[in-house]
Structures are given as structure tokens and as C-alpha cells.
Design an enzyme around this catalytic site. Structure first.
Site, PDB file in Angstrom:
ATOM      1  N   TYR A 144       3.950   1.253  -5.580  1.00 16.12           N
ATOM      2  CA  TYR A 144       4.338   0.334  -4.474  1.00 16.12           C
ATOM      3  C   TYR A 144       5.353  -0.831  -4.836  1.00 16.12           C
ATOM      4  O   TYR A 144       5.653  -1.895  -4.224  1.00 16.12           O
ATOM      5  CB  TYR A 144       2.722  -0.377  -4.026  1.00 16.12           C
ATOM      6  CG  TYR A 144       2.051   0.351  -3.191  1.00 16.12           C
ATOM      7  CD1 TYR A 144       1.490   1.298  -3.733  1.00 16.12           C
ATOM      8  CD2 TYR A 144       1.553  -0.175  -1.909  1.00 16.12           C
ATOM      9  CE1 TYR A 144       0.412   2.298  -2.747  1.00 16.12           C
ATOM     10  CE2 TYR A 144       0.633   0.573  -1.075  1.00 16.12           C
ATOM     11  CZ  TYR A 144       0.085   1.666  -1.589  1.00 16.12           C
ATOM     12  OH  TYR A 144      -0.589   2.675  -0.770  1.00 16.12           O
ATOM     13  N   LYS A 201      -2.586  10.493 -14.502  1.00 18.16           N
ATOM     14  CA  LYS A 201      -2.186  11.835 -14.592  1.00 18.16           C
ATOM     15  C   LYS A 201      -1.125  11.785 -15.973  1.00 18.16           C
ATOM     16  O   LYS A 201       0.073  12.250 -15.551  1.00 18.16           O
ATOM     17  CB  LYS A 201      -1.445  12.198 -13.241  1.00 18.16           C
ATOM     18  CG  LYS A 201      -0.691  13.489 -13.016  1.00 18.16           C
ATOM     19  CD  LYS A 201      -1.827  14.440 -12.698  1.00 18.16           C
ATOM     20  CE  LYS A 201      -1.436  16.078 -12.555  1.00 18.16           C
ATOM     21  NZ  LYS A 201      -2.671  16.980 -12.363  1.00 18.16           N
TER      22      LYS A 201
HETATM   23  C1  IPM Z   1      -5.080  -0.085   1.955  1.00 19.88           C
HETATM   24  C2  IPM Z   1      -3.947   0.308   2.829  1.00 19.88           C
HETATM   25  C3  IPM Z   1      -2.438  -0.297   2.533  1.00 19.88           C
HETATM   26  C4  IPM Z   1      -2.372   0.302   1.359  1.00 19.88           C
HETATM   27  C5  IPM Z   1      -1.725  -0.106   3.842  1.00 19.88           C
HETATM   28  C6  IPM Z   1      -2.001  -0.706   4.694  1.00 19.88           C
HETATM   29  C7  IPM Z   1      -0.252  -0.705   3.150  1.00 19.88           C
HETATM   30  O1  IPM Z   1      -4.168   1.542   2.765  1.00 19.88           O
HETATM   31  O2  IPM Z   1      -5.346  -1.405   1.783  1.00 19.88           O
HETATM   32  O3  IPM Z   1      -5.469   0.538   1.285  1.00 19.88           O
HETATM   33  O4  IPM Z   1      -1.656   1.142   1.216  1.00 19.88           O
HETATM   34  O5  IPM Z   1      -2.620  -0.606   0.286  1.00 19.88           O
END
Ligand code: IPM
Ligand code: MG
Length: 376
Positions: A144, A201
Site C-alpha cells: 500500500y 512469505k
Molecule cells: C480494508 C479495505 C480497504 C483496504 C480498501 C477499501 C482500500 O479493503 O479496509 O480492508 O484495502 O485496506
């Protein structure tokens, strides 16, 4: 003491479940001598459609100034940013990254009288005590990390890249969070042992090797908590087969995202799954189910995930502020949820009942009041 709570009801069914959480907070105020100032803000996909931005000016600052944040759900299929992202994601990530909410904490607990959802036709009630673990997901790096992009040549998207970043700082603080959490728990249902499972992993990726190495460094400071290791693929299989073996599992961002949706199946589905995004100075709590626009406005969805998110908020704030009223309230709300589920009279459709969202919330709020009077 008046606690400032920012409410972001958001899109789809978000506002409906938020209303029920607010009912429960009202019951808490009336019964436990605590007060909340609630500060609602519009944000998400609908706001973007109306205003061209995902959240209003001042909303982020208000979140930053609050004692805690509650979020319903953000996102509508028709509200898409020019980047292709769903509008609303900027709110989630704005809070996670902006407020450095590095721990995404997702408890998976099967309450008495609730059926797991492994196979919908297989209406088996599991022994509830067997599912009671927490997945601690790193929330500010991994896949992310916003180090991504496209290589476009002559208007053609030819290549896309996402880099998965694991840092010493990120790994260290999430492992420490997981071990500290394990200290406060009763251990795994199977054997009562406090255990933190490092899920990665590391047989393949460098980032996971660093993640595991730092896990070992941190674990050395917690001799009373058992060490445990699993590769993500095997972990998911074991989690479905033997959930009772797990107490706390710690993992990187995307693995945690995937594992927690799967884990929700063990606790009766997404309508039961709550989460906290927790940092050193701020925290935001949310149900993990999303906005479910097809159910919006029908008053049918299960508000328990949202109510349990509010319960996690009470617990976090109570511990942080050393406020016994909040701590008692947190215990009472969880007990009220458990009581209403166990009585089995007011259950939403996903739990096999026909109660409305608002009836479920009212029943839980009334039970909070009842439990509080009994306790006096
Ligand atoms: C979560 C959701 C979010 C994420 C999305 C909506 C971006 O799936 O909070 O798990 O991937 O973190
Ligand atoms: Mg997710």
C-alpha cells in the site's frame, strides 16, 4: 470529561449502521457517566459526486483534533476518481497515512449462537469459544506504499508497477503492537497459551525476511509469549482448519487485508467484523464490510460490526485515558452484543433472523442500559 468523536457515516449502508452505533453510545452516556460530543462530517463517494472532492475542507483537521474517529463505510460504484480509484479511498488512506494509524487491528471472534459461514448450506453452529483471535495488519507500508505507477508510451499503458516496501521501523512497531496485545489476552482457545504468529512469505520475498527477522528481535523481549511462524498460504489453510490454535497473528499490509476478509467467514460474516486503525496518537474504528450499496436505505444490514467498532473505540479510549467509565462501558457493550446474539430473538437476515438493522441496534442499546442497571 467530554470526548470529541468525529463521525464519518459515509456511503451506502454506512449511515444506517452509524445510527445504530450512535444509539449504543447514547446508552453508554446515560449509563456510565461519560459524555461524547459527536462531530459528523460528510465524506466519501456521494460527497465526491456532489462536491468534486472526497471530503470537505477542515474534515481532516477535525479528525486530527478528535479523541477518536468512527467511520461507517466509503465508496459507491459510480463515484470514481480520474485516477481510476473509487472516491472515498482518499479518506481512508488520508487518515491511515496522515494520522500514522500503523496498526490495523481486526479481532475475529465467534459469539455464541452465531454460525460461521464456511458453507452457507451447512448450518453448523461451532463451539463459539473456538474462534477468538486477532489479526494485526501493518497499515502504512507494504504493497500500500504509494510508490506505484504506469509507464505509458504514445498513450498506451505498457507497464504498471507497485513496490512493496517493508521498513525496519514499520515492522518493529507492528510486532511490538502485536506482542503487547497478546499480553492483554487470554491466549489461544486451544491451549490457553499466549502466542503471536508471524505470517509472511519469507521463503520467497526479501521484505518478508526482514519482517520475520525483526519479529524475532522484538519477540526476544516477550519471553512469556510463544513464538509461532507461518507462511501466508499455509496460514490461511490452518486458520480455516484449526482457528482455535491462534491468538494473535501479525502480518504485512496486503496479506492482512486478504486474511481478514477470509477470517470474517469464521465469525459469521462481514456483518460481524470490526476493525481499528490505531496509531500512537490517533485512532479510527470501522466495520470492515464496506458500503454495500445494494442494501442501502432498506434498514436490513447487520449493525453489529459497526457497534463492535464503537466498542473497540471505547476500549482503546478508556485504556488510553485511564477512564474506568469508558472501560466499563466497553465491557458492557460487548456483553450486550453477546447477550442479544445468544437470546437469538433480534437477529438480522445474515444471522438467520428477520430483524431490521434499527431493531438490532435498539436491542443492543437497551441491553447496555439493562446491564448497567443490574451492575449497580
Ligand atoms: C480494508 C479495505 C480497504 C483496504 C480498501 C477499501 C482500500 O479493503 O479496509 O480492508 O484495502 O485496506
Ligand atoms: Mg479489505
Amino acid at each position: 470529561m467530554v470526548y470529541k468523536l468525529v463521525l464519518l457515516p459515509g456511503d451506502g449502508t454506512g449511515p444506517e449502521v452509524m445510527r445504530e452505533a450512535v444509539k449504543v453510545l447514547k446508552a453508554v452516556e446515560d449509563s456510565f457517566g461519560v459524555s461524547f460530543e459527536t462531530i459528523p462530517w460528510p465524506a466519501g463517494g456521494q460527497y465526491y459526486l456532489d462536491q468534486g472532492v472526497e471530503w470537505p475542507d477542515g474534515c481532516y483537521e477535525s479528525c486530527k483534533a478528535a479523541d477518536a474517529i468512527l467511520l461507517g463505510a466509503v465508496g459507491l460504484p459510480e463515484a470514481v476518481l480520474p485516477s481510476g480509484d473509487l472516491a472515498g479511498i482518499g479518506v481512508l488512506f488520508g487518515l491511515r497515512f496522515g494520522l500514522d494509524l500503523f496498526a490495523n487491528v481486526r479481532p475475529t471472534k465467534l459469539y455464541p449462537n452465531v454460525r460461521h459461514k464456511v458453507h452457507d448450506g451447512f448450518k453448523q453452529v461451532w463451539e463459539p469459544g473456538k474462534v477468538d483471535f486477532v489479526i494485526v495488519r501493518e497499515n502504512t507500508e507494504g504493497l500500500y506504499t504509494p510508490t506505484r505507477g504506469f509507464l505509458s508510451r504514445g498513450g498506451v499503458d505498457e507497464l504498471a508497477v507497485d513496490s512493496r516496501i517493508i521498513t525496519r521501523k514499520g515492522a518493529e512497531r507492528i510486532h511490538r503492537f502485536a506482542f503487547e496485545l497478546a499480553r492483554t489476552r487470554k491466549g489461544a482457545p486451544a491451549d490457553g497459551k499466549r502466542r503471536v504468529t508471524c505470517v509472511d512469505k519469507s521463503n520467497v520475498t526479501a521484505g518478508c525476511r526482514l519482517f520475520r527477522k525483526i519479529y524475532d528481535e522484538v519477540a526476544a523481549g516477550y519471553p512469556e509469549v510463544e513464538r509461532d511462524y507461518a507462511y501466508i498460504d499455509a496460514f490461511l489453510q490452518w486458520l480455516m482448519r484449526s482457528p482455535e490454535a491462534y491468538d494473535v497473528a501479525v502480518t504485512s499490509n496486503m496479506f492482512g487485508d486478504i486474511a481478514t476478509d477470509l477470517a470474517a467467514v469464521l465469525q459469521g460474516g462481514m456483518g460481524m467484523a470490526a476493525g481499528g486503525n490505531i496509531g500512537d496518537a490517533h485512532a479510527m474504528f470501522e466495520p470492515i464490510h464496506g458500503s454495500a450499496p445494494k442494501h442501502a436505505g432498506k434498514d436490513v444490514v447487520n449493525p453489529v460490526a459497526m457497534i463492535l467498532a464503537a466498542q473497540m473505540m471505547l476500549e482503546w479510549l478508556g485504556r488510553r485515558r485511564r477512564d474506568p467509565g469508558l472501560q466499563e462501558a466497553a465491557v458492557a457493550v460487548e456483553k450486550a452484543v453477546g447477550t442479544v446474539l445468544a437470546e437469538g430473538k433480534v437477529l438480522t437476515y445474515d444471522l438467520g433472523g428477520s430483524a431490521k438493522c434499527s431493531e438490532s441496534g435498539s436491542a443492543i442499546a437497551a441491553t447496555v442500559r439493562r446491564l448497567a442497571t443490574k451492575g449497580r
